[in-house]
Design an enzyme around this catalytic site. Structure first.
Site, PDB file in Angstrom:
ATOM      1  N   ASP A  32       0.855  -1.187   0.000  1.00  0.00           N
ATOM      2  CA  ASP A  32       0.000   0.000   0.000  1.00  0.00           C
ATOM      3  C   ASP A  32       0.891   1.237   0.000  1.00  0.00           C
ATOM      4  OD1 ASP A  32      -1.878   1.986   0.440  1.00  0.00           O
ATOM      5  OD2 ASP A  32      -2.089   1.521   2.573  1.00  0.00           O
ATOM      6  N   ASN A  34      -0.287   4.528  -0.280  1.00  0.00           N
ATOM      7  CA  ASN A  34      -0.920   5.797   0.136  1.00  0.00           C
ATOM      8  C   ASN A  34      -1.589   5.738   1.502  1.00  0.00           C
ATOM      9  OD1 ASN A  34      -3.183   4.265  -0.401  1.00  0.00           O
ATOM     10  ND2 ASN A  34      -3.890   5.495  -2.143  1.00  0.00           N
ATOM     11  N   ASP A  36      -4.075   3.908   2.742  1.00  0.00           N
ATOM     12  CA  ASP A  36      -5.505   3.643   2.912  1.00  0.00           C
ATOM     13  C   ASP A  36      -5.787   2.200   3.310  1.00  0.00           C
ATOM     14  OD1 ASP A  36      -5.041   2.274   0.564  1.00  0.00           O
ATOM     15  OD2 ASP A  36      -6.561   3.316  -0.624  1.00  0.00           O
ATOM     16  N   ASP A  40      -1.898  -1.239  -3.901  1.00  0.00           N
ATOM     17  CA  ASP A  40      -2.176  -0.503  -5.129  1.00  0.00           C
ATOM     18  C   ASP A  40      -1.055  -0.695  -6.137  1.00  0.00           C
ATOM     19  OD1 ASP A  40      -0.149   1.284  -4.102  1.00  0.00           O
ATOM     20  OD2 ASP A  40      -1.719   2.271  -2.929  1.00  0.00           O
ATOM     21  N   ASP A 211      -9.787 -15.964 -16.593  1.00  0.00           N
ATOM     22  CA  ASP A 211     -10.491 -16.415 -15.399  1.00  0.00           C
ATOM     23  C   ASP A 211     -11.739 -17.208 -15.768  1.00  0.00           C
ATOM     24  OD1 ASP A 211     -11.013 -16.142 -12.388  1.00  0.00           O
ATOM     25  OD2 ASP A 211     -12.862 -15.345 -13.252  1.00  0.00           O
ATOM     26  N   GLU A 274      -7.599 -20.592 -16.585  1.00  0.00           N
ATOM     27  CA  GLU A 274      -7.983 -21.206 -15.310  1.00  0.00           C
ATOM     28  C   GLU A 274      -9.205 -22.073 -15.574  1.00  0.00           C
ATOM     29  OE1 GLU A 274      -9.785 -19.972 -10.948  1.00  0.00           O
ATOM     30  OE2 GLU A 274     -10.562 -19.137 -12.816  1.00  0.00           O
TER      31      GLU A 274
END
Length: 540
Positions: A32, A34, A36, A40, A211, A274
């Site tokens: 992370d 930032n 939060d 990201d 997926d 997958e």
């Protein structure tokens, strides 16, 4: 940390992806930037040196697209943008540039079987039966008694149909009701999906992981699924049926061929499917047959296995013989949908030794191999309390379905930092109680750590053609002993694995013709201590 460098290119006649090692990053949980509490894209970019130092060939990013996050990115509301919690398209471009500078290729998820119910396509489709996108999703009238059009069940539990008052019809969803099924039979939908692939290829991605691609098309006749024959314990309504009509339609390979033709115009790109379910072996072979469909496929042979035994491995690898008509396999012991392997497969007192043996086994398998973030650290499954669960499947089926959240917890970077260095804020899932002790910085300081071993074993695989792309022949499959050979044109490697805690003695017919290349948990000779493994090379 060792200085990352560009990886050596494979032989000219071997595609880069054949035998590749690929590192899966779950963006919410990697780093992370930032504060939060949610990982990201800039966080990933800032930690790519660590990934490159492992010696892997590529990264696979789980979804980072615009999404309401009902299924944490697998419910896409805009296929061609980055969700603000992860950053921007500029952040993605920076990630691509940094990865390529480090010699890492970038593979991203594509979710072609369904979207979010907040996707503009679905908003338009549900608005009437006559709008331009009316047929972009799977809609059907109710039966005369008002019940759903078929008996199909959702993977996450309950009927796979939800009534919509706007159209006065049911819509299909093989997963959450917030994940309506795309009508991929429709030519316009296929064109839009191909344009989406083109969008990301133009931005520099090196391939796609598709997926749940076996769910992409259904039986238009909406034929009821038959019941399964077994009487085993079932925790979901989905488990009561053979899924032969709501998925696995015969037209899927045709769409994959269209996709492959597009991808081939971009050069040396990679595609992997997958595929789960009872028909996964047949479907994986079908989707990878010849040179006009996908490059590879992986299923759940190991991901949902409750134990790792020689017979488990032997049965899985036997399904992929080195034959021209059979595709190239991919293998994963862990991912975002399965509990951490060391917690599934080893008692706590054996986890360290087991993790080392497991890593050597993975790098010795024939096919591509996937490492899940933190697998190089030996991360354990985290017991996330119900009040903190985010996984919709676990919440719906509590407590009988093991939470996927326990394998999605934050990556531990620094052992003495708040939240193990993942974030300056409160993370979206709790850090595992034992994970700071497994953090990257601590293992960097320990030459005997699993992290350093992982680098060494991946280098062993890359340096030896027999391990990277050679054939595989089983030699012995015993209750706790697995022996196989890997062979390339001018090299033969012998791979021995003790998958139990008790010592085993085993040696080849002419032991003097072999020299040790590497080992884990091994004292010497041909005696394998508990969870020991050996790789030897033929010298005469």
């Amino acid at each position: 940390m060792p200085e990352p460098t560009r990886q050596p290119e494979p032989a000219a006649d071997t595609p880069w992806w054949k035998g590749a090692s690929i590192y899966q990053i779950y963006p919410r949980s990697f780093a992370d930037s930032n504060g939060d509490g949610i990982g990201d894209l800039p966080g990933i970019t800032g930690h790519l040196d660590h990934v490159a130092s492992l010696g892997v060939d590529a990264i696979w990013l789980s979804p980072f697209f615009t999404s309401p996050m009902r299924d944490y990115g697998y419910d896409v509301a805009d296929y061609r943008d980055v969700d603000p919690i992860f950053g921007t398209l500029a952040d993605f471009d920076a990630l691509i540039a940094r990865a390529h500078a480090l010699g890492l290729r970038v593979i991203i998820d594509q979710v072609y079987s369904h979207t979010s119910n907040e996707h503009p396509w679905f908003v338009e489709s549900r608005s009437s039966r006559t709008n331009p996108k009316a047929d972009w999703y799977v809609w059907a009238d109710a039966k005369p008694d008002g019940s759903p059009p078929s008996n199909w069940q959702s993977v996450f539990g309950g009927p796979a149909w939800t009534w919509d008052a706007r159209r006065r019809q049911y819509y299909l969803h093989n997963f959450l009701k917030e994940q309506p099924q795309l009508h991929v039979h429709d030519a316009a939908v296929q064109e839009e999906l191909l344009d989406t692939a083109r969008f990301w290829l133009d931005r520099g991605v090196d391939g796609f992981r598709l997926d749940a691609i076996n769910f992409a098309m259904h039986d238009p006749a909406l034929t009821d699924n038959p019941p399964v024959a077994d009487n085993g314990i079932k925790t979901r309504s989905f488990d009561f049926q053979r899924h032969i009509h709501n998925q696995s339609h015969a037209d899927i390979p045709g769409f994959l061929e269209r996709l492959r033709r597009l991808i081939d115009t971009y050069g040396d790109r990679f595609t992997v499917a997958e595929v789960g379910g009872a028909e996964s072996d047949r479907e994986m072979k079908l989707f990878t047959r010849g040179n006009a469909r996908l490059n590879s496929a992986y299923g759940f042979d190991f991901l949902y296995a409750s134990t790792l035994e020689p017979r488990t491995v032997a049965d899985a690898i036997t399904l992929w013989p080195a034959q021209a008509e059979t595709g190239w396999p991919s293998w994963a012991f862990e991912n975002h949908d399965a509990p951490r392997a060391v917690s599934r497969w080893a008692a706590p007192e054996h986890r360290d030794a087991f993790a080392r043996m497991k890593m050597l086994l993975l790098v010795c398998l024939r096919g591509n191999i996937f490492l899940y973030y933190g697998e190089e650290l030996g991360l354990t499954q985290v017991d996330v309390p119900f009040a903190l669960l985010r996984d919709p499947e676990a919440i719906a089926n509590w407590p009988l379905t093991l939470s996927r959240d326990g394998a999605r917890t934050p990556m531990p970077w620094r052992s003495d930092a708040p939240q193990a260095g993942f974030s300056d804020g409160t993370p979206w899932l709790p850090v595992g109680a034992d994970h700071p002790s497994l953090a990257v910085d601590r293992q960097e300081r320990d030459p005997g750590s699993l992290l350093h071993l992982t680098r060494r074993l991946l280098a062993l695989r890359k340096a030896n053609p027999a391990l990277a792309t050679g054939d595989l022949t089983l030699v012995e499959v015993a209750p706790t002993l697995l022996v196989f050979e890997r062979r390339a044109a001018n090299q033969t490697m012998l791979c021995l694995f003790n998958m139990g805690p008790a010592p085993i003695e085993w040696q080849p017919a002419q032991p003097e013709r072999w020299r040790l290349r590497d080992s884990v948990n091994h004292a010497g000779g041909w005696i394998l201590a508990g969870y020991a493994a050996i790789v030897a090379e033929r010298i005469a």
